[in-house]
Design an enzyme around this catalytic site. Structure first.
Site, PDB file in Angstrom:
ATOM      1  N   GLU A 211       0.902  -1.215  -0.080  1.00 50.16           N
ATOM      2  CA  GLU A 211      -0.143   0.081  -0.120  1.00 50.16           C
ATOM      3  C   GLU A 211       1.097   1.338  -0.147  1.00 50.16           C
ATOM      4  O   GLU A 211       0.301   2.292   0.220  1.00 50.16           O
ATOM      5  CB  GLU A 211      -0.868   0.035   1.136  1.00 50.16           C
ATOM      6  CG  GLU A 211      -0.387  -0.234   2.571  1.00 50.16           C
ATOM      7  CD  GLU A 211      -1.150  -0.059   3.565  1.00 50.16           C
ATOM      8  OE1 GLU A 211      -1.720  -1.303   4.009  1.00 50.16           O
ATOM      9  OE2 GLU A 211      -1.827   1.090   4.084  1.00 50.16           O
TER      10      GLU A 211
ATOM     11  N   CYS B 288      -3.329  -3.934   3.936  1.00 52.91           N
ATOM     12  CA  CYS B 288      -2.394  -4.891   4.374  1.00 52.91           C
ATOM     13  C   CYS B 288      -2.718  -6.045   3.846  1.00 52.91           C
ATOM     14  O   CYS B 288      -2.034  -7.201   4.206  1.00 52.91           O
ATOM     15  CB  CYS B 288      -2.350  -4.668   6.008  1.00 52.91           C
ATOM     16  SG  CYS B 288      -2.086  -3.261   6.565  1.00 52.91           S
TER      17      CYS B 288
ATOM     18  N   THR C  15       2.642   3.159  16.307  1.00 51.71           N
ATOM     19  CA  THR C  15       2.480   2.048  15.524  1.00 51.71           C
ATOM     20  C   THR C  15       2.902   2.043  14.094  1.00 51.71           C
ATOM     21  O   THR C  15       2.471   1.283  13.203  1.00 51.71           O
ATOM     22  CB  THR C  15       1.110   1.513  15.492  1.00 51.71           C
ATOM     23  OG1 THR C  15       0.156   2.377  14.610  1.00 51.71           O
ATOM     24  CG2 THR C  15       0.387   1.719  16.891  1.00 51.71           C
TER      25      THR C  15
ATOM     26  N   SER D 207     -11.015   1.043  13.778  1.00 50.76           N
ATOM     27  CA  SER D 207     -10.291   0.124  13.010  1.00 50.76           C
ATOM     28  C   SER D 207      -9.942  -1.047  13.907  1.00 50.76           C
ATOM     29  O   SER D 207     -10.130  -2.441  13.286  1.00 50.76           O
ATOM     30  CB  SER D 207      -8.893   0.627  12.643  1.00 50.76           C
ATOM     31  OG  SER D 207      -7.922   0.764  13.656  1.00 50.76           O
TER      32      SER D 207
ATOM     33  N   HIS E  17      -2.242 -10.802  11.605  1.00 51.03           N
ATOM     34  CA  HIS E  17      -1.733  -9.426  11.061  1.00 51.03           C
ATOM     35  C   HIS E  17      -1.569  -8.386  12.457  1.00 51.03           C
ATOM     36  O   HIS E  17      -2.175  -8.736  13.499  1.00 51.03           O
ATOM     37  CB  HIS E  17      -2.987  -8.958  10.211  1.00 51.03           C
ATOM     38  CG  HIS E  17      -2.556  -7.383   9.978  1.00 51.03           C
ATOM     39  ND1 HIS E  17      -1.487  -6.880   9.492  1.00 51.03           N
ATOM     40  CD2 HIS E  17      -3.322  -6.161  10.456  1.00 51.03           C
ATOM     41  CE1 HIS E  17      -1.453  -5.644   9.376  1.00 51.03           C
ATOM     42  NE2 HIS E  17      -2.282  -5.201   9.810  1.00 51.03           N
TER      43      HIS E  17
ATOM     44  N   LYS F 160      -5.486  -9.281  21.407  1.00 49.86           N
ATOM     45  CA  LYS F 160      -7.015  -8.962  21.358  1.00 49.86           C
ATOM     46  C   LYS F 160      -7.587  -9.894  20.287  1.00 49.86           C
ATOM     47  O   LYS F 160      -8.705 -10.704  20.638  1.00 49.86           O
ATOM     48  CB  LYS F 160      -7.223  -7.384  20.846  1.00 49.86           C
ATOM     49  CG  LYS F 160      -7.001  -6.367  21.837  1.00 49.86           C
ATOM     50  CD  LYS F 160      -7.398  -4.924  21.260  1.00 49.86           C
ATOM     51  CE  LYS F 160      -7.104  -3.854  21.954  1.00 49.86           C
ATOM     52  NZ  LYS F 160      -7.647  -3.516  23.160  1.00 49.86           N
TER      53      LYS F 160
ATOM     54  N   SER G  88      -7.369  -3.416   5.533  1.00 53.70           N
ATOM     55  CA  SER G  88      -8.534  -2.265   6.181  1.00 53.70           C
ATOM     56  C   SER G  88      -9.316  -2.101   4.862  1.00 53.70           C
ATOM     57  O   SER G  88      -8.863  -2.107   3.629  1.00 53.70           O
ATOM     58  CB  SER G  88      -8.016  -1.114   6.626  1.00 53.70           C
ATOM     59  OG  SER G  88      -7.363  -1.403   7.773  1.00 53.70           O
TER      60      SER G  88
HETATM   61  N1  CAA Z   1       0.506   1.452  30.953  1.00 52.71           N
HETATM   62  C1  CAA Z   1       0.000   0.567  30.231  1.00 52.71           C
HETATM   63  N2  CAA Z   1      -1.089   0.550  29.609  1.00 52.71           N
HETATM   64  C2  CAA Z   1      -1.621   1.596  29.064  1.00 52.71           C
HETATM   65  C3  CAA Z   1      -1.156   2.961  29.648  1.00 52.71           C
HETATM   66  C4  CAA Z   1       0.010   2.815  30.547  1.00 52.71           C
HETATM   67  N3  CAA Z   1       0.404   4.173  31.094  1.00 52.71           N
HETATM   68  N4  CAA Z   1      -1.817   3.997  29.159  1.00 52.71           N
HETATM   69  C5  CAA Z   1      -2.878   3.363  28.255  1.00 52.71           C
HETATM   70  N5  CAA Z   1      -2.615   2.095  28.274  1.00 52.71           N
HETATM   71  C6  CAA Z   1      -3.186   1.062  27.409  1.00 52.71           C
HETATM   72  C7  CAA Z   1      -4.723   1.241  27.221  1.00 52.71           C
HETATM   73  O1  CAA Z   1      -5.478   0.525  28.542  1.00 52.71           O
HETATM   74  C8  CAA Z   1      -5.103   0.418  26.075  1.00 52.71           C
HETATM   75  O2  CAA Z   1      -5.094  -0.932  26.368  1.00 52.71           O
HETATM   76  P1  CAA Z   1      -6.105  -1.802  25.710  1.00 52.71           P
HETATM   77  O3  CAA Z   1      -6.330  -1.511  24.184  1.00 52.71           O
HETATM   78  O4  CAA Z   1      -6.091  -3.170  26.155  1.00 52.71           O
HETATM   79  O5  CAA Z   1      -7.808  -1.255  26.156  1.00 52.71           O
HETATM   80  C9  CAA Z   1      -3.807   0.713  25.186  1.00 52.71           C
HETATM   81  O6  CAA Z   1      -2.731   1.062  26.018  1.00 52.71           O
HETATM   82  C10 CAA Z   1      -3.905   1.832  24.091  1.00 52.71           C
HETATM   83  O7  CAA Z   1      -4.246   2.829  24.914  1.00 52.71           O
HETATM   84  P2  CAA Z   1      -5.452   3.896  23.876  1.00 52.71           P
HETATM   85  O8  CAA Z   1      -6.647   2.939  23.499  1.00 52.71           O
HETATM   86  O9  CAA Z   1      -5.710   4.942  24.731  1.00 52.71           O
HETATM   87  O10 CAA Z   1      -4.626   4.225  23.007  1.00 52.71           O
HETATM   88  P3  CAA Z   1      -4.638   5.640  21.795  1.00 52.71           P
HETATM   89  O11 CAA Z   1      -6.303   5.601  21.723  1.00 52.71           O
HETATM   90  O12 CAA Z   1      -3.849   6.648  21.925  1.00 52.71           O
HETATM   91  O13 CAA Z   1      -4.310   4.762  20.483  1.00 52.71           O
HETATM   92  C11 CAA Z   1      -4.859   2.960  18.512  1.00 52.71           C
HETATM   93  C12 CAA Z   1      -4.478   3.172  20.374  1.00 52.71           C
HETATM   94  C13 CAA Z   1      -6.154   3.904  18.319  1.00 52.71           C
HETATM   95  C14 CAA Z   1      -4.779   1.530  18.317  1.00 52.71           C
HETATM   96  C15 CAA Z   1      -3.484   3.986  17.922  1.00 52.71           C
HETATM   97  O14 CAA Z   1      -2.559   3.319  18.030  1.00 52.71           O
HETATM   98  C16 CAA Z   1      -3.896   3.833  16.292  1.00 52.71           C
HETATM   99  O15 CAA Z   1      -4.702   4.578  15.962  1.00 52.71           O
HETATM  100  N6  CAA Z   1      -2.891   2.980  15.632  1.00 52.71           N
HETATM  101  C17 CAA Z   1      -3.039   2.894  14.418  1.00 52.71           C
HETATM  102  C18 CAA Z   1      -4.288   1.844  13.669  1.00 52.71           C
HETATM  103  C19 CAA Z   1      -4.115   0.496  13.739  1.00 52.71           C
HETATM  104  O16 CAA Z   1      -3.193  -0.104  13.983  1.00 52.71           O
HETATM  105  N7  CAA Z   1      -5.434  -0.148  13.999  1.00 52.71           N
HETATM  106  C20 CAA Z   1      -5.233  -1.729  14.234  1.00 52.71           C
HETATM  107  C21 CAA Z   1      -6.397  -2.326  13.443  1.00 52.71           C
HETATM  108  S1  CAA Z   1      -6.432  -1.787  11.807  1.00 52.71           S
HETATM  109  C22 CAA Z   1      -5.330  -2.701  10.864  1.00 52.71           C
HETATM  110  O17 CAA Z   1      -4.862  -3.843  11.406  1.00 52.71           O
HETATM  111  C23 CAA Z   1      -4.838  -2.312   9.765  1.00 52.71           C
HETATM  112  C24 CAA Z   1      -3.549  -1.770   9.908  1.00 52.71           C
HETATM  113  O18 CAA Z   1      -2.434  -2.675   9.696  1.00 52.71           O
HETATM  114  C25 CAA Z   1      -3.352  -0.220  10.317  1.00 52.71           C
END
Ligand code: CAA
Length: 397
Positions: free
Chosen positions: A82, A114, A157, A207, A241, A250, A319
């Site tokens: 991509e 992906c 990420t 996502s 993935h 998860k 995605s």
């Molecule tokens: N210590 C330990 N853990 C902590 C923490 C701390 N101080 N603070 C937060 N956490 C934990 C949270 O509890 C959470 O855990 P869970 O998921 O088990 O609930 C985890 O850390 C992440 O915290 P947030 O959800 O608050 O994180 P965020 O909102 O800042 O970002 C995300 C998370 C949305 C995944 C972001 O990283 C993102 O947008 N990533 C890109 C999208 C992605 O990868 N999506 C995956 C599915 S899509 C796909 O797979 C296609 C692809 O390749 C992109």
């Protein structure tokens, strides 16, 4: 059933990586959020000359160099990406020359977020199963640079890298199960990259939900397909993935709960069934199309000898979205083949960069595709994107 599958794997990653504890500090976030919360440790940082073509060529060259396999035997080459570098000319065209594939090969690029590499792998399997291969092999290369905006939730990420897979009728690593898989498609807005952008747009939490929905759909479709076939057997390992390590955790919980396990029982199987597959992804970050196959490389590097004869499950997600669940059996002798491939070597010879170096590299993104010729570093035997001359991309090495 005909034996078709993955004969060899080659990996290429950029020469620099960022330690995510350093990034967390710079962003004012507790490092535990990235390391434990997201399950990431380091992310590869691609210099402008380490583009998706160079990474693909270097992974493929490494595959042929470590196995002694003959590029002249390749009849089909599919590049999943991509991170295309041109709206028309496919990465596969440059790769074809840089790796020395035969003129009588079919080469092209496949895109679906992906999933492009898996699309190539499934096509390669069908191409061999149909008899079109005539004893030839297929080269499937997954190559990507994962970029999100600086300071966005997706920033930790990111990653970059390529994974090359040689697919043959005499696989020495993983015998796949042609015709036996579960597919899932739905139109969703979870992650995309408009044509004018280098970095992705993502609705992060949505996502995650889309990924899990797709996993559920593909996994149940695969289970139904297995029940209707004469292919049976428990899965000794399960790989996913890996956009970041926690997502695989998860995913594993979700699929094991679909098997009827309680949440704690599902989580208890993680260390045995999944953990070793996440070692390489934790070093590199998200490599989009290659993420599932980097997880496979990690699993085989650590456990191939012990897993010979065992069946493993694979989940691919793109995605937008499309997903596939399928399985394969680790071939007898895979342990010594995996040792010969030295799959961890590209990860060992890297340099830790600082956050400000990483930010300087990102600042070059906007002009990366029009850089004048000559602004690059090339290492012995490696391909580099040397710049643009008369609108033509020039590769050296
Ligand atoms: N210590 C330990 N853990 C902590 C923490 C701390 N101080 N603070 C937060 N956490 C934990 C949270 O509890 C959470 O855990 P869970 O998921 O088990 O609930 C985890 O850390 C992440 O915290 P947030 O959800 O608050 O994180 P965020 O909102 O800042 O970002 C995300 C998370 C949305 C995944 C972001 O990283 C993102 O947008 N990533 C890109 C999208 C992605 O990868 N999506 C995956 C599915 S899509 C796909 O797979 C296609 C692809 O390749 C992109």
């Amino acid at each position: 059933m005909t034996q078709i599958g993955i004969d060899a794997i080659g990996i290429s990653v950029p020469h620099a990586y960022l330690d995510l504890a350093d990034l967390a500090q710079a962003r004012g976030v507790p490092p535990s959020k990235y390391v434990e919360g997201l399950g990431v440790r380091r992310m590869a940082v691609a210099a402008p000359w380490e583009d998706a073509v160079a990474l693909a060529a270097n992974a493929s060259r490494r595959l042929f160099a470590t196995t002694g396999a003959d590029p002249g035997q390749v009849g089909l080459c599919v590049v999943g990406t991509e991170t295309a570098v041109d709206h028309s000319k496919p990465i596969a065209a440059w790769l074809h020359r840089l790796v020395g594939l035969p003129q009588r090969a079919r080469s092209y690029e496949a895109k679906h977020a992906c999933f492009g590499g898996t699309a190539g792998l499934l096509t390669a399997m069908d191409w061999i199963a149909s008899g079109s291969a005539h004893e030839r092999t297929a080269l499937v290369v997954c190559t990507d640079i994962a970029r999100y905006p600086l300071r966005s939730a997706g920033e930790p990420t990111q990653g970059a890298g390529a994974v090359a897979l040689l697919v043959s009728a005499r696989p020495r690593l993983l015998a796949l199960e042609p015709g036996l898989s579960g597919s899932y498609t739905a139109e969703v807005n979870d992650f995309w990259r408009p044509l004018h952008r280098k970095d992705a747009v993502v609705d992060g939490h949505h996502s995650v939900a889309c990924y899990l929905d797709a996993l559920g759909g593909a996994y149940m479709a695969w289970k139904d397909a297995c029940a209707a076939s004469d292919v049976h057997g428990d899965l000794g390992r399960r790989i996913y993935h890996v956009p970041y390590g926690k997502m695989a955790r998860k995913a594993h919980r979700h699929s094991r709960m679909l098997d009827g396990l309680a949440e704690t029982e599902a989580d208890a199987t993680f260390a045995r069934e999944v953990a070793t597959s996440l070692a390489f992804p934790a070093e590199v970050g998200n490599v989009y199309t290659g993420s599932l196959y980097l997880a496979l490389a990690s699993l085989l590097h650590h456990e191939a000898a012990a897993l010979e004869g065992q069946r493993i499950g694979l989940f691919s997600y793109g995605s937008g979205c499309v997903a596939e669940y399928f399985a394969g059996r680790v071939v007898s002798g895979a342990g010594s083949v995996a040792a010969q491939l030295r799959l961890d070597a590209p990860l060992a010879s890297r340099r830790r960069c600082t956050v400000s170096e990483y930010e300087s590299i990102r600042a070059l993104d906007a002009d990366a595709d029009s850089r004048p010729l000559g602004q690059h570093e090339a290492r012995d035997g490696e391909v580099a994107f040397a710049g643009v001359e008369g609108e033509r991309r020039i590769y050296v090495g």
